[in-house]
Design a protein around this motif. Structure first.
Motif, PDB file in Angstrom:
ATOM      1  N   ASP A 188      18.649  21.709  -1.707  1.00 21.36           N
ATOM      2  CA  ASP A 188      18.900  20.658  -2.743  1.00 21.36           C
ATOM      3  C   ASP A 188      19.943  19.722  -2.429  1.00 21.36           C
ATOM      4  N   LEU A 189      20.769  20.144  -1.323  1.00 20.07           N
ATOM      5  CA  LEU A 189      22.108  19.524  -1.119  1.00 20.07           C
ATOM      6  C   LEU A 189      21.950  18.857   0.235  1.00 20.07           C
ATOM      7  N   ALA A 190      20.627  19.161   1.114  1.00 22.88           N
ATOM      8  CA  ALA A 190      20.568  18.564   2.116  1.00 22.88           C
ATOM      9  C   ALA A 190      20.736  16.895   2.254  1.00 22.88           C
ATOM     10  N   TRP A 191      20.097  16.447   1.261  1.00 19.48           N
ATOM     11  CA  TRP A 191      20.038  14.935   1.229  1.00 19.48           C
ATOM     12  C   TRP A 191      21.482  14.382   1.499  1.00 19.48           C
ATOM     13  N   GLN A 192      22.551  14.939   1.039  1.00 14.92           N
ATOM     14  CA  GLN A 192      24.003  14.398   1.516  1.00 14.92           C
ATOM     15  C   GLN A 192      24.487  14.422   2.776  1.00 14.92           C
ATOM     16  N   ARG A 193      23.733  14.809   3.715  1.00 17.36           N
ATOM     17  CA  ARG A 193      23.736  14.667   5.108  1.00 17.36           C
ATOM     18  C   ARG A 193      23.045  13.468   5.905  1.00 17.36           C
ATOM     19  N   VAL A 194      22.122  12.891   4.988  1.00 21.14           N
ATOM     20  CA  VAL A 194      21.527  11.845   5.411  1.00 21.14           C
ATOM     21  C   VAL A 194      22.013  10.343   5.071  1.00 21.14           C
ATOM     22  N   LYS A 195      22.223   9.496   6.007  1.00 18.29           N
ATOM     23  CA  LYS A 195      22.795   8.296   5.496  1.00 18.29           C
ATOM     24  C   LYS A 195      21.624   7.218   5.030  1.00 18.29           C
ATOM     25  N   VAL A 196      21.851   6.582   3.888  1.00 19.24           N
ATOM     26  CA  VAL A 196      20.999   5.650   3.430  1.00 19.24           C
ATOM     27  C   VAL A 196      21.680   4.505   2.629  1.00 19.24           C
TER      28      VAL A 196
END
Length: 387
Positions: free
Chosen positions: A200-208
């Protein structure tokens, strides 16, 4: 020091660990491969004390690693010495759901001895012993068998040199009175919470680029989906879906599964297979990101106006000066987010406001933000004075 042949059977491993359990400290290192898997594949464990050293083959048929794992995570009487041990600790955590303890990381210790923030192992050994290490086997395929003598010698060298260097570092820390400086850092790297990989925190490593809650909610859902699928299939997350594809799906969500065939970075088969259906379920079930989870804007620091950001920059300058004066790496004293917090008015729960960090830096940092300290240049040198 006695160097054992490669350990490939449980009886030999148990006897080795029983002897090592009587030592005050042991040096530990691992070799692993993670290019083709989600979970790093443990290929070799090197372990040594002042009397003996061995490489252990986790891939040997029938070898039970329990004696070694018990020594590393259950034996509190033996100090485990590593160098830049984050990935080694992660592997032990994956095997046991806990971490080796107590720990001593020589890279962190080097920060307290003025050797830089991320001194490499080879540089550390050369600076403290004069020995230049052979780096030829560094990029070997550790999963291939059999391992040749040069590979094993190279791997065991990582712990035999560490056994030599650790007491010297410890003596320097005692002479300078800086041993206690490292207690907090060593406990931090031992905390199992650091090695939990929450999908649930993996999105914080993806830049958008977008900051729309709807986009970030989809980003969170898709990144979490990728993490869980990659774990289940034991594939590198980037091989399943690349970061840029996740960002594209979050900004431009497909309306139907058939549209996945048009998404760059996805195989056309996703338009009709089960994994594609699960991806669409994640996208369609995504809720907008709640305000509490929204990331700070990149163009400003959280809680800081323009003036506060300038104060934080002055604190960084002060930190460099004080770290140079104390001959210690700045990162061991304070992190950038802590400087921002101090500039924004926070005073509690900051490590720089306690113990040795307060003496070295925190007292002056507080004086600076409260207008009691000034910078000036005299004869080409920066000096600070109380107002």
């Amino acid at each position: 020091m006695h160097i054992h042949p490669l350990v490939t059977d449980t009886e030999t491993l148990a006897a080795l660990c029983a002897r090592l359990a009587k030592s005050d400290f042991i040096a530990v290192d691992t070799e692993f491969m993670r290019e083709n898997t989600y979970w790093p594949e443990l290929c070799l464990v090197q372990i040594a004390d002042t009397n003996e050293a061995a490489a252990i083959d986790p891939l040997a048929p029938g070898l039970d690693l329990t004696p070694m794992l018990d020594l590393l995570v259950d034996n509190e009487d033996v100090l485990k010495v590593v160098h830049a041990g984050g990935q080694d600790i992660e592997i032990i955590y994956n095997l046991t759901q806990t971490t080796p303890h107590p720990l001593f990381d020589t890279q962190i210790a080097a920060m307290a001895l003025g050797m830089g923030e991320q001194v490499g192992y080879s540089n550390l050994i050369e600076s403290m012993t004069g020995v230049k290490l052979d780096k030829g086997a560094r990029f070997t395929d550790w999963s291939r068998r059999p391992l040749d003598k040069r590979q094993i010698d190279y791997a065991i060298g990582d712990v035999t040199h560490l056994v030599t260097v650790f007491p010297r570092m410890l003596e320097k820390l005692r002479k300078t009175g800086r041993g206690a400086w490292l207690d907090q850092e060593m406990e931090r790297i031992s905390d199992p919470a650091n090695y939990v990989n929450d999908p649930d925190l993996a999105w914080q490593r993806v830049k958008v680029a977008s900051r729309k809650p709807e986009v970030l909610g989809r980003l969170k859902a898709i990144a979490g989906f990728r993490e869980r699928e990659a774990r289940r299939k034991n594939l590198p997350r980037g091989r399943l879906i690349k970061d840029e594809t996740i960002a594209d799906l979050a900004v431009h969500p497909p309306r139907a599964q058939a549209d996945l065939a048009k998404v760059r970075g996805l195989a056309p088969s996703w338009a009709g297979n089960e994994i594609g259906a699960r991806l669409m379920g994640a996208i369609e079930g995504a809720a907008p990101l709640v305000e509490a989870e929204m990331p700070p804007r990149e163009d400003r620091r959280p809680g800081l106006g323009k003036e506060g950001a300038l104060v934080a920059d002055l604190l960084k300058l002060l930190l460099k000066v004080r770290a140079r004066d104390a001959d210690v790496a700045p990162r061991l004293i304070a992190r950038g987010d802590e400087l921002d917090a101090l500039a924004a008015g926070q005073r509690q729960n900051l490590s720089m406001m306690e113990g040795w960090r307060f003496d070295v830096f925190g007292r002056d940092a507080l004086a600076l933000v409260e207008g009691r300290l000034a910078f000036s240049v005299q004869s080409g040198k920066m000096v600070m004075s109380e107002l």
